[in-house]
Design a protein around this motif. Sequence first.
Motif, PDB file in Angstrom:
ATOM      1  N   ASP A  66      26.973 -10.376 115.630  1.00  0.00           N
ATOM      2  CA  ASP A  66      25.917  -9.970 114.701  1.00  0.00           C
ATOM      3  C   ASP A  66      26.494  -9.318 113.448  1.00  0.00           C
ATOM      4  N   MET A  67      27.404  -8.378 113.615  1.00  0.00           N
ATOM      5  CA  MET A  67      27.894  -7.644 112.445  1.00  0.00           C
ATOM      6  C   MET A  67      28.947  -8.437 111.654  1.00  0.00           C
ATOM      7  N   ALA A  68      29.376  -9.580 112.213  1.00  0.00           N
ATOM      8  CA  ALA A  68      30.314 -10.437 111.476  1.00  0.00           C
ATOM      9  C   ALA A  68      29.601 -11.436 110.565  1.00  0.00           C
ATOM     10  N   LYS A  82      16.576  -1.262 111.276  1.00  0.00           N
ATOM     11  CA  LYS A  82      17.569  -1.624 110.265  1.00  0.00           C
ATOM     12  C   LYS A  82      18.697  -2.426 110.921  1.00  0.00           C
ATOM     13  N   ASP A  83      19.388  -3.208 110.096  1.00  0.00           N
ATOM     14  CA  ASP A  83      20.532  -3.978 110.586  1.00  0.00           C
ATOM     15  C   ASP A  83      21.765  -3.103 110.771  1.00  0.00           C
ATOM     16  N   ALA A  84      22.609  -3.509 111.697  1.00  0.00           N
ATOM     17  CA  ALA A  84      23.969  -2.956 111.714  1.00  0.00           C
ATOM     18  C   ALA A  84      24.670  -3.462 110.456  1.00  0.00           C
ATOM     19  N   PRO A  85      25.522  -2.662 109.826  1.00  0.00           N
ATOM     20  CA  PRO A  85      26.179  -3.103 108.584  1.00  0.00           C
ATOM     21  C   PRO A  85      27.131  -4.262 108.829  1.00  0.00           C
ATOM     22  N   TYR A  86      27.278  -5.095 107.804  1.00  0.00           N
ATOM     23  CA  TYR A  86      28.272  -6.175 107.848  1.00  0.00           C
ATOM     24  C   TYR A  86      29.654  -5.546 107.933  1.00  0.00           C
ATOM     25  N   ASN A  87      30.385  -5.821 109.027  1.00  0.00           N
ATOM     26  CA  ASN A  87      31.655  -5.129 109.266  1.00  0.00           C
ATOM     27  C   ASN A  87      32.574  -5.999 110.122  1.00  0.00           C
ATOM     28  N   PRO A  88      33.294  -6.947 109.508  1.00  0.00           N
ATOM     29  CA  PRO A  88      34.185  -7.827 110.275  1.00  0.00           C
ATOM     30  C   PRO A  88      35.276  -7.068 111.036  1.00  0.00           C
ATOM     31  N   GLU A  89      35.767  -5.994 110.477  1.00  0.00           N
ATOM     32  CA  GLU A  89      36.823  -5.237 111.169  1.00  0.00           C
ATOM     33  C   GLU A  89      36.304  -4.635 112.461  1.00  0.00           C
ATOM     34  N   MET A  90      35.138  -4.021 112.420  1.00  0.00           N
ATOM     35  CA  MET A  90      34.542  -3.474 113.630  1.00  0.00           C
ATOM     36  C   MET A  90      34.215  -4.587 114.626  1.00  0.00           C
ATOM     37  N   ALA A  91      33.759  -5.728 114.120  1.00  0.00           N
ATOM     38  CA  ALA A  91      33.458  -6.862 114.991  1.00  0.00           C
ATOM     39  C   ALA A  91      34.700  -7.310 115.742  1.00  0.00           C
ATOM     40  N   ARG A  92      35.820  -7.410 115.033  1.00  0.00           N
ATOM     41  CA  ARG A  92      37.071  -7.812 115.686  1.00  0.00           C
ATOM     42  C   ARG A  92      37.468  -6.808 116.772  1.00  0.00           C
ATOM     43  N   GLN A  93      37.272  -5.511 116.492  1.00  0.00           N
ATOM     44  CA  GLN A  93      37.614  -4.472 117.462  1.00  0.00           C
ATOM     45  C   GLN A  93      36.736  -4.581 118.712  1.00  0.00           C
ATOM     46  N   GLN A 114      18.416  -3.257 119.993  1.00  0.00           N
ATOM     47  CA  GLN A 114      19.558  -2.631 120.664  1.00  0.00           C
ATOM     48  C   GLN A 114      20.368  -3.639 121.482  1.00  0.00           C
ATOM     49  N   GLU A 115      19.672  -4.604 122.082  1.00  0.00           N
ATOM     50  CA  GLU A 115      20.330  -5.523 123.024  1.00  0.00           C
ATOM     51  C   GLU A 115      20.874  -6.789 122.352  1.00  0.00           C
ATOM     52  N   VAL A 116      20.467  -7.085 121.149  1.00  0.00           N
ATOM     53  CA  VAL A 116      21.002  -8.163 120.307  1.00  0.00           C
ATOM     54  C   VAL A 116      21.054  -9.543 120.987  1.00  0.00           C
ATOM     55  N   PRO A 117      19.931 -10.025 121.535  1.00  0.00           N
ATOM     56  CA  PRO A 117      19.951 -11.415 122.006  1.00  0.00           C
ATOM     57  C   PRO A 117      19.902 -12.408 120.853  1.00  0.00           C
ATOM     58  N   ILE A 118      19.462 -11.909 119.684  1.00  0.00           N
ATOM     59  CA  ILE A 118      19.389 -12.757 118.492  1.00  0.00           C
ATOM     60  C   ILE A 118      19.916 -11.981 117.289  1.00  0.00           C
ATOM     61  N   THR A 119      20.277 -12.723 116.256  1.00  0.00           N
ATOM     62  CA  THR A 119      20.506 -12.152 114.929  1.00  0.00           C
ATOM     63  C   THR A 119      19.456 -12.730 113.989  1.00  0.00           C
ATOM     64  N   PRO A 120      18.469 -11.925 113.565  1.00  0.00           N
ATOM     65  CA  PRO A 120      17.504 -12.415 112.581  1.00  0.00           C
ATOM     66  C   PRO A 120      18.214 -12.659 111.248  1.00  0.00           C
ATOM     67  N   ILE A 121      17.877 -13.751 110.591  1.00  0.00           N
ATOM     68  CA  ILE A 121      18.511 -14.073 109.302  1.00  0.00           C
ATOM     69  C   ILE A 121      17.540 -13.915 108.138  1.00  0.00           C
ATOM     70  N   ALA A 122      16.424 -14.642 108.168  1.00  0.00           N
ATOM     71  CA  ALA A 122      15.550 -14.638 106.989  1.00  0.00           C
ATOM     72  C   ALA A 122      14.116 -15.022 107.332  1.00  0.00           C
ATOM     73  N   HIS A 123      13.214 -14.539 106.494  1.00  0.00           N
ATOM     74  CA  HIS A 123      11.840 -15.031 106.422  1.00  0.00           C
ATOM     75  C   HIS A 123      11.744 -15.762 105.088  1.00  0.00           C
TER      76      HIS A 123
END
Length: 533
Positions: free
Chosen positions: A312-314, A348-359, A493-502
């Motif tokens: 999600d955050m990537a 709110k969304d989790a921030p875009y954070n590739p480094e945290m995603a990799r971790q 909290q459980e992130v079964p999906i990543t919402p993108i757009a309306h």
Amino acid sequence: MRQHHLVASLLSLGLLAEVPLSHANNKSLVFCSEGSPAGFDIAQFTGGTDNDAAEPLYNRLTEFERGGTAVIPSLATRWDVAEDGLTYTFHLREGVRFHSNKEFTPSRDFNADDVLFTFQRMLDRDHPFTRAYPTEFLYFVSMGLDKNLVSVTKADPMTVVFKLRTVDAAFVQNIAMSFAAIQSAEYAEQLLKAGKPSDLNHKPIGTGPFALQRYQKDSQIRYKAHEQYWEPSQVKVDQLIYAINVDSSVRVQKLRKNECQVTLNPRPADLAALRADPRLKVIETPGYNLGYIGYNVQHPPFDQLKVRQAMDMAVNKQAILHAVYQEAGQLAMNAMPPTQWSYDTSIKDAPYNPEMARQLLKEAGVKDGHEITLWAMPVQRPYNPNAKLMAEMLQSDWAKVGIKARIVSYEWGEYLKRTKNGEHDVALMGWTGDNGDPDNWLGTLYSCGAIGSNNIAMWCDPTFDALVTKAKTLNDREARSELYRQAQQRLKQEVPITPIAHSTVNQPISAKVQDFKVSPFGRNTFSGVSLAD
């Protein structure tokens, strides 16, 4: 419409010999559709293409007003609800005639037996017709009607009684949806005796404003006006033709050449030219939809929350919004659109954070270069106007955190079938609301009961499920809203999906089309639509 334009259109469809030229000025309407339906027995299908193809053929007991979300009478002229909210009594419309075809001519008008057949075959897996013609009733099941509907009985030939186990605050809205289209019990009995029950899907009989003449897969669907329609003022064209083409640019070209008068799902890049054409109109409405990424939680490593959080955050949502939706998209942070009552504005969304995603992926034990399948829709939808491009951008985003995504696609009907079966790792999907109720989002898409139908995340969370199940049994809107807000928090909290757009819905039509209404539910309806001379 100038006659030679229609002649060219009909020649291209192979229909000229069958459509009298006396109708050419204003009585033939061509809709440039974007796909072939899987069939016409709409109780077993969920796709927008299937709904559009079935819409001219059928009525329901209740229906939505054209262009709106209010429920109005249709084959039921009125209904009574018991004080306990568990019994609904529907009083049926007199003098309604079913269609005829080469094999069937109705001997009677619509009555309670048709309502009983329509619902009992969905409710009773041992119903003779269902045993002879095995089908899955996906909407009926995903909304829990298979468990909550106790019985459908006939009080008299024009009165039907539905009994529920628990209160369903959206019941009248639910049966206004396409899946509840009323079938002919007399026709079904004839098919059963002839050993051809599946003809219900291929040779449909309904009470709707148009009857099916012919269907040629990937080419055309032809309908003719139902001359005995119970509301004749709503039938304003003699011929309704769906010209099928999966390519949005081809559909736009046909519209501009007057080879069709209504189309759908234009590419954002085509909108400026369409708006500038004086022969056309582009109707713009706020989108009651959501485009999203679904993670199959039954496929490791997506059974781990950390992996879903990382994926999600990537995702660089802003880049996708700009490239895929261009000027017609709104960033989505929630599991349903902000126009839906009970929407939680605090999410709110989790921030875009590739480094945290990799971790997070490392902590979850996912090795660098891990391979997954990413399924991309083959069709354009308002909620996703270019799934191929979105998939390629996601492929790039996830490569940056060590995930190697292989893009997969199928023909649309096959895509829906396989995602419902859970064959994907990650899939692009979307939804346009069906009935104006929050349960049509939270229950239909993410509940345990929706696994195998519309829950492509294959996610079953007891906490979430308890909230949406309870909310559905309450009639107090604010009490329901509070439960739905808690459910939205849990899902986030459980992130079964990543919402993108309306997305904003842009509906291009010929300037000669009169009284076409854009449905908030994404349906294309031609009742009451006509063409100016």
